[in-house]
Design a protein around this motif. Structure first.
Motif, PDB file in Angstrom:
ATOM      1  N   GLN A  36      99.894 -31.822  29.320  1.00  0.00           N
ATOM      2  CA  GLN A  36     100.065 -30.869  28.292  1.00  0.00           C
ATOM      3  C   GLN A  36     100.709 -29.443  28.862  1.00  0.00           C
ATOM      4  O   GLN A  36     101.381 -28.761  28.289  1.00  0.00           O
ATOM      5  N   ALA A  53     104.215 -27.666  27.683  1.00  0.00           N
ATOM      6  CA  ALA A  53     104.195 -26.296  27.438  1.00  0.00           C
ATOM      7  C   ALA A  53     105.333 -25.468  28.038  1.00  0.00           C
ATOM      8  O   ALA A  53     105.834 -24.626  27.501  1.00  0.00           O
ATOM      9  N   HIS A  54     105.732 -26.147  29.219  1.00  0.00           N
ATOM     10  CA  HIS A  54     107.037 -25.530  30.007  1.00  0.00           C
ATOM     11  C   HIS A  54     108.092 -26.384  29.750  1.00  0.00           C
ATOM     12  O   HIS A  54     109.134 -26.201  30.454  1.00  0.00           O
TER      13      HIS A  54
END
Length: 851
Positions: free
Chosen positions: A443, A447-448
């Motif tokens: 996760q 997100a990056h």
């Protein structure tokens, strides 16, 4: 209740001087009548005259009916002779009772078979529904054939009873009346059918509660003896029979037994001073597996011990557990603020990244430790640390953190080191915790802007393989995967596990299976409580059902009640550092407050409960119960005390390995044990395992994910008392109760007393090495009166320099604070005058620059 400022009250060095004035004693008027010491609703406490024994007995009543009574007196004395022969305990009622300012005082003098004479004076007072008992002990005369003695305070049921008429709660040890939580198999103070006895260091908080199911009333007997729980090096190896006689032991005991009168049996609870410890599962209870502790039979020896009784109604046993624990917590718990959380966190990050290496083709962490493996979860935590280091790398912009973390995670997934190729293949928890770490890392990468399809596919396969599991060790992973995917099958699987583990007895505190293979052990352990807490809260979030929240609260009570909240001095007297695995030697200022008991069958403690900070914060959010928030802060700060920060804050210099900054020893022992990892106070398992930095960092990272901040408490550190427990020399001493050591025990209720009212009187503290000192506080008893003193410091205990001079002071003040910036090993307080006879107390706080 918020107690972040309680450190100043509880841990500041207290040194008290009392100058005794001559006075004429007025003989008390004694009446052969009953005295009501106090009442609490329908319950009352009496000192009642018994003509058949010509003395006074303590009685506890409800609605006027006797429930508990000191049948043969509240005072017991047991003697050991010079030839190591144990004498039968002598029980006596009080021969006299008199009213005093705060309550009543009962006294009796007991003569031993060999002619020694011991005076016991118990002072009773009723405070907020609790009966407080302060026992002063004095040896009036000592026979040469008597070596030592211990005292006892017994209270038994007024009617015939058996142990199973009650459910028993003694924090971290007893949770009911069945074999799993009370019996010979799984408890470190097991009930063998006749008697249980222990030193209070074997409990997270020093009390025992007996809850009677038919009346819904519970009697709690608690120890409140002033000062730290101190013992000696010889107090080790509980499997042996030992007789210890030493005046330095300040270790009270608690226990319960069956007491017989003819064919009738009664249940009796008791407090001893000093303690004796009875080994569990030893058939020959008369000789084997006991440690007997005695004070020396010495003319003039004096001691002070304290107890508390309270008799209260509870709606059920769960309510009794929660309320008695929280009462003790509110009284005892301390939040130690001496560590800078950011410094602690960053030190651990650097420690972990520097430990990275490739061994046997496997990228992994802690390769510089004495024990390491390429596994994940539970002990070795490679995928788990990789998730944390990945998060730190993004937060701090450190590409080496990110690169090392990705290498570890790729290897863990590609080679299935988390599951099929893990060393401990029978440990489901090691697998599922590794899966949870990969899910968090997945996760985070998303997100990056980075997708790891192989990681996700790997996790889905592992989740599908556990759709029919009933294992507590699978619950957390199934909750997490259900939350992330929204898949109803995973949610159902998680609920099935939750119901299955609840039905094994979680409502009766039968939490087991967290440390060992799920079906192979039913030893009650704290970590199964945490796994249940995490899972139940996750199911509450998934379903919104209050059933899961109620279950989470019971799991939280169990986990919390394993946390040590009493003042145990971790270093034994006479320790030299040469003892086997003496992990705390050289760390005299290391308190136990961040430690919790690992399982009910041993005295090992560690900092695992740090991992639960987010769960207690989540409970606070869900219930608005501020206690959960307070306990989350307690865990957050106190568990940082055991990381090597270069002795910047006076704790946890690694005396075993000298392994440098970031070292975190795996676990310690609070008392005598039969464990090969350490057999006495302060011993430890000399291993720097990956799970320890993991739990410390994971709670901070999860708090950051929940709240946007790593910490619930302020990030600055509070100056700490460098003089606590350090050696003290004094000009004179009144008696053993007010001895020099009481000056530096950190307890506001104890003091050093000089032998007379003459002045000057002085006290010197040896800090052991030079320390930076930024302030010294002198606290007096009466704020409206003035005191005169001077404080000096020295490096050699010969040449003195003045730090503060108030010898001409005429300004009344409760606390005088003297600031400076010095470096010294010895500090001397000299009291030169006072407006009246009064106690004197002062404390140091060390400057932020460190030693």
């Amino acid at each position: 209740m918020e107690r972040l400022n309680k450190l100043n009250k509880k841990l500041v060095l207290l040194i008290s001087l009392i100058f005794i004035m001559q006075a004429f004693a007025v003989p008390p008027v004694i009446h052969a009548a009953d005295y009501t010491v106090g009442t609490d609703g329908t319950r009352s406490y009496l000192l009642a005259y018994d003509a058949s024994q010509s003395g006074y007995l303590l009685k506890v009543l409800n609605n006027g009916t006797e429930q508990w009574v000191s049948k043969h007196g509240s005072v017991g004395v047991k003697v050991i002779t010079q030839s190591d022969q144990l004498q039968n305990t002598i029980y006596k009622p009080y021969s006299s009772v008199q009213a005093v300012t705060d309550g009543y005082q009962g006294s009796v003098t007991i003569s031993t078979a060999n002619g020694s004479s011991i005076q016991i004076t118990d002072s009773y007072s009723m405070v907020q529904g609790n009966l407080n008992v302060a026992r002063e002990i004095k040896v009036l005369s000592a026979a040469s054939s008597d070596k030592g003695f211990m005292t006892e305070f017994p209270i038994r049921t007024a009617a015939a009873s058996s142990a199973t008429d009650f459910k028993w709660f003694s924090p971290s040890a007893w949770y009911g009346n069945d074999d799993q939580t009370f019996g010979t198999y799984s408890s470190r103070i097991a009930w063998d059918g006749q008697e249980s006895a222990t030193g209070v260091e074997a409990l997270s908080a020093p009390f025992i509660t007996s809850y009677r199911m038919n009346s819904q009333l519970g009697l709690t007997l608690a120890d409140q003896t002033p000062g730290a729980r101190e013992t000696i090096v010889a107090d080790e190896n509980v499997e042996a029979l030992k007789y210890l006689v030493d005046s330095r032991m300040n270790l009270p005991g608690l226990g319960m037994r069956l007491a017989s009168e003819g064919s009738v049996q009664y249940v009796e609870m008791f407090h001893t001073y000093p303690a004796y410890t009875k080994r569990r599962m030893i058939p020959d209870t008369s000789t084997g597996g006991r440690i007997w502790r005695f004070l020396p039979m010495t003319n003039g020896l004096t001691r002070l011990t304290k107890m508390q009784l309270n008799y209260k109604p509870y709606t059920d046993f769960q309510n009794a557990v929660r309320q008695t624990w929280r009462a003790a917590y509110d009284e005892l718990a301390i939040v130690d603020m001496r560590v800078d959380p950011n410094e602690h966190k960053d030190t651990l990050y650097e420690h972990i990244d520097k430990s990275y290496g490739v061994v046997g083709g496997a990228p992994q962490y802690l390769t510089n430790a004495d024990h390491f493996m390429p596994d994940s979860g539970f002990l070795w935590r490679n995928a788990d640390l990789a998730w944390l280091m990945l998060a730190a790398g993004y937060e701090k912009g450190k590409q080496n953190y990110i690169n090392h973390a990705i290498a570890v995670l790729n290897d863990q997934v590609a080679n299935d080191r988390i599951d099929a190729n893990q060393t401990d293949t029978d440990m489901e928890r090691a697998k599922t915790e590794g899966f949870q770490a990969v899910l968090k890392a997945y996760q985070l990468e998303l997100a990056h802007g980075v997708t790891h399809a192989d990681w996700y596919s790997y996790l889905i396969g592992k989740a599908n393989a556990r759709l029919n599991s009933t294992d507590i060790q699978s619950l957390g992973f199934m909750v997490d995967i259900a939350k992330y995917t929204g898949n109803a099958s995973y949610k159902t699987a998680a609920m099935n596990i939750g119901n299955a583990i609840w039905n094994i007895g979680h409502g009766d505190y039968k939490f087991y299976g967290g440390l060992f293979y799920f079906s192979a052990s039913d030893i009650v352990d704290r970590e199964s409580g945490y796994l249940a807490l995490y899972g139940y809260l996750g199911l509450y979030d998934l379903t919104g059902s209050s059933t899961w929240l109620d279950r989470a609260k019971i799991a939280a009570d169990f986990v919390e009640t394993n946390e040590v909240i009493q003042n145990v001095k971790m270093t034994a007297e006479d320790a030299t550092g040469t003892e086997d695995k003496n992990a705390v030697f050289g760390n005299d200022n290391l308190p136990p407050y961040g430690m919790s008991f690992i399982a009910s069958d041993g005295l090992g403690v560690d900092i695992f409960n740090a991992v639960a900070v987010p769960e207690y914060y989540r409970l606070y959010q869900a219930t608005s119960d501020s206690h959960y928030l307070d306990f989350a802060k307690f865990l957050e700060r106190n568990t940082m005390l055991y990381t090597n920060l270069g002795d910047k804050v006076g704790v946890m210099d690694d005396s075993l390995h000298s392994s440098g900054l970031g070292f975190t020893n795996e676990y310690f022992f609070l008392g005598p044990s039969g464990d090969s990892g350490g057999k006495g106070r302060g011993r430890g398992h000399d291993s720097n395992l990956a799970w320890v930095p993991y739990v410390l960092l994971s709670e901070a990272q999860r708090m950051k994910d929940m709240t946007g901040s790593y910490f619930l408490t302020p990030t600055q550190r509070t100056d700490w008392n460098v003089a606590q427990f350090k050696p003290v020399t004094v000009s004179s001493t009144d008696n053993a109760i007010h001895d020099a050591a009481s000056a530096v025990d950190g307890n506001p209720e104890t003091r050093w007393a000089a032998s007379s009212s003459s002045k000057p009187q002085w006290l010197v503290v040896d800090l052991g090495q030079k320390h930076n000192i930024s302030s010294m506080k002198t606290t007096f008893e009466f704020a409206g009166l003035y005191y005169q003193y001077k404080i000096e410091y020295s490096s050699d205990n010969t040449n003195w320099t003045t730090f503060a001079n108030r010898t001409s002071n005429t300004t009344p003040m409760a606390t005088y604070s003297d600031a400076g910036n010095i470096k010294a090993r010895y500090v001397k307080l000299t009291v030169t005058g006072a407006e009246c006879t009064a106690w004197v107390a002062f404390g140091f706080s060390r400057s932020a620059s460190g030693a």
